[in-house]
Design a protein around this motif. Structure first.
Motif, PDB file in Angstrom:
ATOM      1  N   MET A   1      43.833 119.684  34.457  1.00 17.98           N
ATOM      2  CA  MET A   1      44.301 120.477  35.359  1.00 17.98           C
ATOM      3  C   MET A   1      45.647 121.034  34.784  1.00 17.98           C
ATOM      4  N   ALA A   2      45.819 122.497  35.092  1.00 15.82           N
ATOM      5  CA  ALA A   2      47.028 123.199  34.538  1.00 15.82           C
ATOM      6  C   ALA A   2      48.258 122.572  35.229  1.00 15.82           C
ATOM      7  N   GLY A   3      49.312 122.567  34.463  1.00 20.19           N
ATOM      8  CA  GLY A   3      50.726 122.543  35.102  1.00 20.19           C
ATOM      9  C   GLY A   3      51.588 123.716  35.014  1.00 20.19           C
ATOM     10  N   ARG A   4      52.666 123.415  34.881  1.00 22.24           N
ATOM     11  CA  ARG A   4      53.837 124.123  34.775  1.00 22.24           C
ATOM     12  C   ARG A   4      54.807 124.068  33.751  1.00 22.24           C
ATOM     13  N   ILE A   5      55.221 125.009  32.957  1.00 24.21           N
ATOM     14  CA  ILE A   5      56.145 125.087  31.742  1.00 24.21           C
ATOM     15  C   ILE A   5      57.285 125.659  32.482  1.00 24.21           C
ATOM     16  N   VAL A   6      58.463 125.134  32.293  1.00 27.61           N
ATOM     17  CA  VAL A   6      59.697 125.702  32.774  1.00 27.61           C
ATOM     18  C   VAL A   6      60.529 126.148  31.416  1.00 27.61           C
ATOM     19  N   VAL A   7      61.013 127.357  31.388  1.00 29.77           N
ATOM     20  CA  VAL A   7      61.718 127.708  30.080  1.00 29.77           C
ATOM     21  C   VAL A   7      63.069 128.346  30.521  1.00 29.77           C
ATOM     22  N   GLY A   8      64.308 127.829  29.927  1.00 26.07           N
ATOM     23  CA  GLY A   8      65.383 128.327  30.312  1.00 26.07           C
ATOM     24  C   GLY A   8      65.775 129.583  29.410  1.00 26.07           C
ATOM     25  N   VAL A   9      66.591 130.727  30.272  1.00 25.46           N
ATOM     26  CA  VAL A   9      66.709 131.947  29.629  1.00 25.46           C
ATOM     27  C   VAL A   9      68.161 132.090  30.031  1.00 25.46           C
ATOM     28  N   ASP A  10      68.683 132.579  28.819  1.00 23.33           N
ATOM     29  CA  ASP A  10      70.232 133.121  29.024  1.00 23.33           C
ATOM     30  C   ASP A  10      70.301 134.301  28.350  1.00 23.33           C
ATOM     31  N   GLY A  11      69.377 135.021  27.738  1.00 24.06           N
ATOM     32  CA  GLY A  11      69.558 136.547  27.103  1.00 24.06           C
ATOM     33  C   GLY A  11      69.888 136.334  25.593  1.00 24.06           C
ATOM     34  N   SER A  12      70.205 134.986  24.916  1.00 19.69           N
ATOM     35  CA  SER A  12      70.473 134.900  23.778  1.00 19.69           C
ATOM     36  C   SER A  12      69.084 134.883  22.759  1.00 19.69           C
ATOM     37  N   GLU A  13      69.380 135.368  21.568  1.00 21.98           N
ATOM     38  CA  GLU A  13      68.048 135.395  20.840  1.00 21.98           C
ATOM     39  C   GLU A  13      67.376 133.877  20.832  1.00 21.98           C
ATOM     40  N   PRO A  14      68.047 132.711  20.692  1.00 20.13           N
ATOM     41  CA  PRO A  14      67.392 131.528  20.957  1.00 20.13           C
ATOM     42  C   PRO A  14      66.532 131.289  22.056  1.00 20.13           C
ATOM     43  N   SER A  15      67.208 131.870  23.247  1.00 18.04           N
ATOM     44  CA  SER A  15      66.478 131.796  24.394  1.00 18.04           C
ATOM     45  C   SER A  15      65.300 132.602  24.199  1.00 18.04           C
ATOM     46  N   GLN A  16      65.368 133.938  23.901  1.00 13.96           N
ATOM     47  CA  GLN A  16      64.180 134.634  23.629  1.00 13.96           C
ATOM     48  C   GLN A  16      63.170 133.936  22.997  1.00 13.96           C
ATOM     49  N   LYS A  17      63.420 133.482  21.742  1.00 13.36           N
ATOM     50  CA  LYS A  17      62.614 132.497  20.940  1.00 13.36           C
ATOM     51  C   LYS A  17      61.758 131.596  21.797  1.00 13.36           C
ATOM     52  N   ALA A  18      62.716 130.849  22.474  1.00 15.07           N
ATOM     53  CA  ALA A  18      61.909 129.700  23.429  1.00 15.07           C
ATOM     54  C   ALA A  18      60.923 130.316  24.418  1.00 15.07           C
ATOM     55  N   LEU A  19      61.223 131.681  24.787  1.00 16.33           N
ATOM     56  CA  LEU A  19      60.554 132.156  26.034  1.00 16.33           C
ATOM     57  C   LEU A  19      59.140 132.445  25.293  1.00 16.33           C
ATOM     58  N   ARG A  20      59.121 133.019  24.213  1.00 17.54           N
ATOM     59  CA  ARG A  20      58.061 133.389  23.581  1.00 17.54           C
ATOM     60  C   ARG A  20      57.182 132.046  23.166  1.00 17.54           C
ATOM     61  N   TRP A  21      57.965 131.144  22.580  1.00 19.89           N
ATOM     62  CA  TRP A  21      57.101 129.866  22.176  1.00 19.89           C
ATOM     63  C   TRP A  21      56.700 129.249  23.413  1.00 19.89           C
ATOM     64  N   ALA A  22      57.242 129.169  24.656  1.00 24.24           N
ATOM     65  CA  ALA A  22      56.819 128.730  26.016  1.00 24.24           C
ATOM     66  C   ALA A  22      55.525 129.575  26.473  1.00 24.24           C
ATOM     67  N   ALA A  23      55.502 130.878  26.317  1.00 22.50           N
ATOM     68  CA  ALA A  23      54.463 131.681  26.738  1.00 22.50           C
ATOM     69  C   ALA A  23      53.235 131.340  25.918  1.00 22.50           C
ATOM     70  N   GLY A  24      53.371 131.262  24.587  1.00 24.87           N
ATOM     71  CA  GLY A  24      52.186 130.924  23.393  1.00 24.87           C
ATOM     72  C   GLY A  24      51.590 129.618  24.208  1.00 24.87           C
ATOM     73  N   GLN A  25      52.477 128.591  24.398  1.00 31.56           N
ATOM     74  CA  GLN A  25      52.089 127.126  24.675  1.00 31.56           C
ATOM     75  C   GLN A  25      51.340 127.163  26.068  1.00 31.56           C
ATOM     76  N   ALA A  26      51.767 128.335  27.152  1.00 33.91           N
ATOM     77  CA  ALA A  26      51.307 128.144  28.311  1.00 33.91           C
ATOM     78  C   ALA A  26      49.755 128.799  28.155  1.00 33.91           C
ATOM     79  N   ALA A  27      49.664 129.846  27.238  1.00 26.87           N
ATOM     80  CA  ALA A  27      48.332 130.446  27.025  1.00 26.87           C
ATOM     81  C   ALA A  27      47.365 129.577  26.506  1.00 26.87           C
ATOM     82  N   LEU A  28      47.891 128.572  25.689  1.00 27.87           N
ATOM     83  CA  LEU A  28      47.169 127.322  24.943  1.00 27.87           C
ATOM     84  C   LEU A  28      46.526 126.318  26.056  1.00 27.87           C
ATOM     85  N   THR A  29      47.557 125.926  26.923  1.00 30.79           N
ATOM     86  CA  THR A  29      47.175 124.861  27.929  1.00 30.79           C
ATOM     87  C   THR A  29      46.760 125.138  29.255  1.00 30.79           C
ATOM     88  N   GLY A  30      46.872 126.745  29.545  1.00 28.10           N
ATOM     89  CA  GLY A  30      46.552 126.962  30.963  1.00 28.10           C
ATOM     90  C   GLY A  30      47.608 126.885  32.060  1.00 28.10           C
TER      91      GLY A  30
END
Length: 144
Positions: A1-30
């Motif tokens: 059963m698919a869940g939900r991944i929440v990612v914090g965004v503030d426009g900084s490069e570290p938050s951009q990297k977190a956003l990319r990582w979270a999107a990759g994880q969501a693609a893996l897990t559904g």
């Protein structure tokens, strides 16, 4: 059963990297991806020099969220992301939005100075208080 991944965004490069990582994880897990930005007025807001009287921090938060998604993700991936802008403490906003989530993802640091007061990095607080597992995506290292 698919869940939900929440990612914090503030426009900084570290938050951009977190956003990319979270999107990759969501693609893996559904899981679905839910991007959240929180903002609040700094305590010294009324005395801040150079702030225009018509400045709208919520509008800025919406703009930062949209720009972050556009810059970090492919258009089809960005289009599927749920977006939430929360007025209030950014760490608490993420903690609240992570209720029932399978994962909360943040960058290891955010903006400094004025932007930190309005948007801010919250990794330490969410790591301590989140209602779900937390991933803190670190900055560049030798393996990157």
């Amino acid at each position: 059963m698919a869940g939900r991944i929440v990612v914090g965004v503030d426009g900084s490069e570290p938050s951009q990297k977190a956003l990319r990582w979270a999107a990759g994880q969501a693609a893996l897990t559904g899981d679905t991806l839910h991007a959240v930005i929180g903002w609040e007025y700094p305590a010294s807001w009324s005395a801040a020099p150079g702030v225009p009287p018509d400045f709208e921090p919520e509008h800025l938060a919406h703009q930062i969220l949209e720009e972050s998604l556009t810059e970090a993700l492919a258009p089809d991936v960005a289009a599927a992301v749920t977006r939430t802008v929360v007025g209030g403490n950014p760490a608490q906003a993420l903690i609240d939005q992570a209720e029932g989530a399978s994962l909360l993802v943040v960058g290891d640091r955010g903006h400094a100075g004025f932007k930190a007061a309005v948007l801010g990095s919250v990794s330490t607080r969410v790591a301590q208080h989140a209602p779900c597992p937390v991933v803190v995506v670190r900055g560049e290292g030798a393996a990157d």
